[in-house]
Design an enzyme around this catalytic site. Structure first.
Site, PDB file in Angstrom:
ATOM      1  N   ARG A  26       0.703  -5.934  12.929  1.00  7.53           N
ATOM      2  CA  ARG A  26      -0.016  -5.270  14.030  1.00  7.53           C
ATOM      3  C   ARG A  26      -0.327  -6.258  15.149  1.00  7.53           C
ATOM      4  O   ARG A  26      -0.239  -5.931  16.329  1.00  7.53           O
ATOM      5  CB  ARG A  26      -1.302  -4.621  13.513  1.00  7.53           C
ATOM      6  N   ARG A  49       0.845  -1.193   0.000  1.00  8.60           N
ATOM      7  CA  ARG A  49       0.000   0.000   0.000  1.00  8.60           C
ATOM      8  C   ARG A  49       0.875   1.237   0.000  1.00  8.60           C
ATOM      9  O   ARG A  49       1.765   1.376   0.847  1.00  8.60           O
ATOM     10  CB  ARG A  49      -0.919   0.002   1.211  1.00  8.60           C
ATOM     11  N   SER A  70     -10.079  -6.364   9.686  1.00  5.47           N
ATOM     12  CA  SER A  70     -11.438  -5.997   9.295  1.00  5.47           C
ATOM     13  C   SER A  70     -12.010  -7.047   8.374  1.00  5.47           C
ATOM     14  O   SER A  70     -11.270  -7.797   7.724  1.00  5.47           O
ATOM     15  CB  SER A  70     -11.489  -4.599   8.676  1.00  5.47           C
ATOM     16  N   GLU A 118       1.122   3.985   1.266  1.00  2.00           N
ATOM     17  CA  GLU A 118       0.606   4.734   2.405  1.00  2.00           C
ATOM     18  C   GLU A 118       1.317   6.073   2.511  1.00  2.00           C
ATOM     19  O   GLU A 118       2.508   6.125   2.789  1.00  2.00           O
ATOM     20  CB  GLU A 118       0.860   3.959   3.711  1.00  2.00           C
TER      21      GLU A 118
HETATM   22  P1  AMO Z   1      -8.011  -3.604   5.454  1.00  2.00           P
HETATM   23  O1  AMO Z   1      -7.642  -2.640   4.401  1.00  2.00           O
HETATM   24  O2  AMO Z   1      -8.691  -3.059   6.682  1.00  2.00           O
HETATM   25  O3  AMO Z   1      -8.973  -4.732   4.912  1.00  2.00           O
HETATM   26  O4  AMO Z   1      -6.703  -4.384   5.914  1.00  2.00           O
HETATM   27  C1  AMO Z   1      -6.773  -5.460   6.823  1.00  2.00           C
HETATM   28  C2  AMO Z   1      -5.773  -5.294   7.960  1.00  2.00           C
HETATM   29  O5  AMO Z   1      -4.465  -5.217   7.420  1.00  2.00           O
HETATM   30  C3  AMO Z   1      -3.664  -4.352   8.193  1.00  2.00           C
HETATM   31  N1  AMO Z   1      -3.142  -3.269   7.349  1.00  2.00           N
HETATM   32  C4  AMO Z   1      -1.912  -2.726   7.479  1.00  2.00           C
HETATM   33  N2  AMO Z   1      -0.915  -2.986   8.305  1.00  2.00           N
HETATM   34  C5  AMO Z   1       0.199  -2.254   8.186  1.00  2.00           C
HETATM   35  N3  AMO Z   1       0.390  -1.285   7.274  1.00  2.00           N
HETATM   36  C6  AMO Z   1      -0.580  -0.986   6.405  1.00  2.00           C
HETATM   37  N4  AMO Z   1      -0.383  -0.041   5.490  1.00  2.00           N
HETATM   38  C7  AMO Z   1      -1.819  -1.721   6.480  1.00  2.00           C
HETATM   39  N5  AMO Z   1      -2.983  -1.695   5.788  1.00  2.00           N
HETATM   40  C8  AMO Z   1      -3.762  -2.638   6.338  1.00  2.00           C
HETATM   41  C9  AMO Z   1      -4.547  -3.809   9.291  1.00  2.00           C
HETATM   42  C10 AMO Z   1      -5.933  -4.010   8.751  1.00  2.00           C
HETATM   43  O6  AMO Z   1      -6.893  -4.155   9.774  1.00  2.00           O
HETATM   44  N6  AMO Z   1      -9.708  -6.956   2.145  1.00  2.00           N
HETATM   45  C11 AMO Z   1      -9.903  -6.390   3.478  1.00  2.00           C
HETATM   46  C12 AMO Z   1     -10.031  -7.444   4.539  1.00  2.00           C
HETATM   47  C13 AMO Z   1     -11.291  -8.283   4.401  1.00  2.00           C
HETATM   48  O7  AMO Z   1     -12.370  -7.682   4.418  1.00  2.00           O
HETATM   49  O8  AMO Z   1     -11.180  -9.511   4.305  1.00  2.00           O
HETATM   50  C14 AMO Z   1      -8.767  -5.462   3.767  1.00  2.00           C
HETATM   51  O9  AMO Z   1      -7.757  -5.440   3.131  1.00  2.00           O
HETATM   52  O10 AMO Z   1      -4.333  -4.594  10.449  1.00  2.00           O
END
Ligand code: AMO
Length: 442
Positions: free
Chosen positions: A416, A224, A368, A226
């Site tokens: 996390r 991502r 999530s 970010e």
């Molecule tokens: P979401 O975007 O909430 O959901 O991502 C799921 C979990 O992944 C972790 N996460 C991250 N950890 C570290 N750095 C990041 N940039 C980052 N982005 C996300 C978080 C987050 O809760 N497809 C859906 C999931 C689903 O519905 O099955 C999804 O990607 O802990």
């Protein structure tokens, strides 16, 4: 002399690990291989802490009793050099471990430069930035290494759990043709004469695969872009995903709870020594975890004086307020539909509310998920509503014409989760070589 020397190879076969040097071995000759963790030179006695994969043991060279060549080798020794020590175990009530090895010979197999950029004993403290810059030295610190030994055990426990529950571990593409989670955070890569993207999650593939395997899981790297530079975002992270056919959000919330409990139990029952190194007193959480709805969370926030419009996402300050009230793990459910991705199902009662949930630990979002849209036309409409072009999702959409079951799933951020288990405050501490907005090396 190096490792390629025949006598060293022979000695390696009779290797004893530092962690296995116990008083019971009193009088036994041992061959130790490892790194020089610390040197204390008292003149006639030189103490060396030798570190290997199993731990640390003390070696003492009685300088008047060893050959000149050994004395020279000991005097020329540098911290972090890779060495081979031949010695004899002696009980030593005065030393912390009750035992030490009297060194007879010393062979330097890989010499370390005398001035290291970072002190792996941790005695000279360094900020996170310096630690990450010289990460390989940082990782040699027993406490830092323990984070990853725990991480390895968490991966094992999760895989055991998934197999026990009948999930099939799958591997979906990381190079993809279109976004799954939204456009802004997508990394573009040159793909021959086209553009490809790095996968943000396995979302679409895992949904499709429920029509083949029913219950799938995947643990893999996702990307991502970010822009937010925080202690819980990285640009390459590991997601633990499941997707399950003939299931709704409540079914997969149960799976998530059980997984979290299983991982805790595995660590508490089998890996106390690692937890101790990290100063972590881990307790197995009790099921069921607290669950409350977005509306209820909003009420709590409003009672704390926060003004938030219904539909708005919770920001970090809001989550911090909730996290103070709810220690430990809890779920927030039924988020506004507009705040969730296109693939999340709306509730039957009120389409403005979705069948979704987040797993939280205090103020940190860990996972999530939700019940998914399983109807072709609804999915197409929802793509449009999110401003996405259904034509870009043609391959995905058509699967919804091939007998799509009701299904649900979640994605758990592995790093996390590891932050919580090892009580680290910055996500970068749970990644061997973290990638963020400003960091692409080492
Ligand atoms: P979401 O975007 O909430 O959901 O991502 C799921 C979990 O992944 C972790 N996460 C991250 N950890 C570290 N750095 C990041 N940039 C980052 N982005 C996300 C978080 C987050 O809760 N497809 C859906 C999931 C689903 O519905 O099955 C999804 O990607 O802990």
């Amino acid at each position: 002399m190096g490792l390629l020397d025949e006598s060293v190879r022979m000695a390696l076969r009779g290797r004893v690990l530092a962690g296995d040097v116990k008083p019971e071995l009193d009088g036994k000759g041992v061959n130790l291989f490892g790194w020089v963790h610390e040197i204390r030179d008292l003149g006639k006695l030189v103490f060396i802490l030798l570190r290997d994969v199993s731990g640390i043991c003390q070696v003492v060279f009685r300088m008047e009793e060893v050959e000149q060549s050994v004395r020279d080798a000991v005097r020329g020794l540098t911290n972090e050099s890779a060495v081979f020590v031949e010695g004899v175990v002696v009980k030593q009530p005065r030393s912390k471990l009750g035992v030490e090895v009297v060194g007879k010979r010393l062979t330097v197999l890989g010499r370390a430069v005398p001035k290291l950029e970072l002190d792996p004993t941790g005695k000279v403290s360094a900020g996170l930035d310096a630690r990450l810059r010289h990460r390989i030295l940082d990782l040699r610190r027993p406490e830092v290494r323990a984070v990853f030994l725990v991480g390895s055990q968490v991966l094992k426990a999760m895989r055991d759990f998934f197999h026990m529950k009948g999930f099939v571990e799958v591997r979906t593409p990381k190079l993809i043709g279109s976004a799954t989670e939204g456009g802004a955070e997508l990394f573009e890569v040159k793909y021959f004469d086209r553009v490809a993207y790095l996968a943000q999650s396995p979302q679409l593939y895992k949904e499709q695969l429920t029509t083949v395997f029913e219950k799938v899981c995947e643990i893999g790297p996702y990307f991502r872009a970010e822009a937010s530079h925080t202690g819980r975002h990285i640009s390459e992270f590991t997601s633990v995903d499941i997707e399950q056919a003939f299931a709704d959000m409540y079914d997969v919330m149960d799976v998530l709870e059980e997984l979290v409990v299983h991982v805790h139990r595995h660590l508490v029952e089998n890996h106390q020594h690692l937890l101790q190194m990290l100063g972590v007193n881990l307790r197995v959480p009790k099921r069921p975890f607290k669950r409350f709805t977005y509306d209820e969370a909003l009420e709590i926030l409003r009672s704390e004086g926060v003004e938030l419009r219904w539909g708005e996402d919770f920001g970090t300050p809001h989550l911090r307020i909730l996290g103070k009230k709810y220690t430990g793990y809890y779920f927030i459910t039924h988020f506004p539909t507009e705040s969730k991705p296109f693939y999340i199902q709306e509730t039957e009662k009120d389409p403005r509310v979705s069948e979704s949930f987040d797993l939280m630990y205090q103020w940190l979002e860990l996972a999530s998920g939700g019940t998914r849209v399983s109807d072709h036309d609804v999915l197409e409409r929802k793509l449009r509503e999110k401003g996405l072009n259904p034509a870009m999702f043609e391959d995905h959409l058509k699967v919804f014409r091939y007998g799509m079951p009701v299904h649900a799933g979640w994605g758990l951020g592995f790093e996390r989760f590891l932050m919580v288990l090892t009580r680290r405050t910055n996500i970068r501490e749970t990644v061997l070589f973290p990638r963020d907005r400003f960091r692409l090396t080492p």
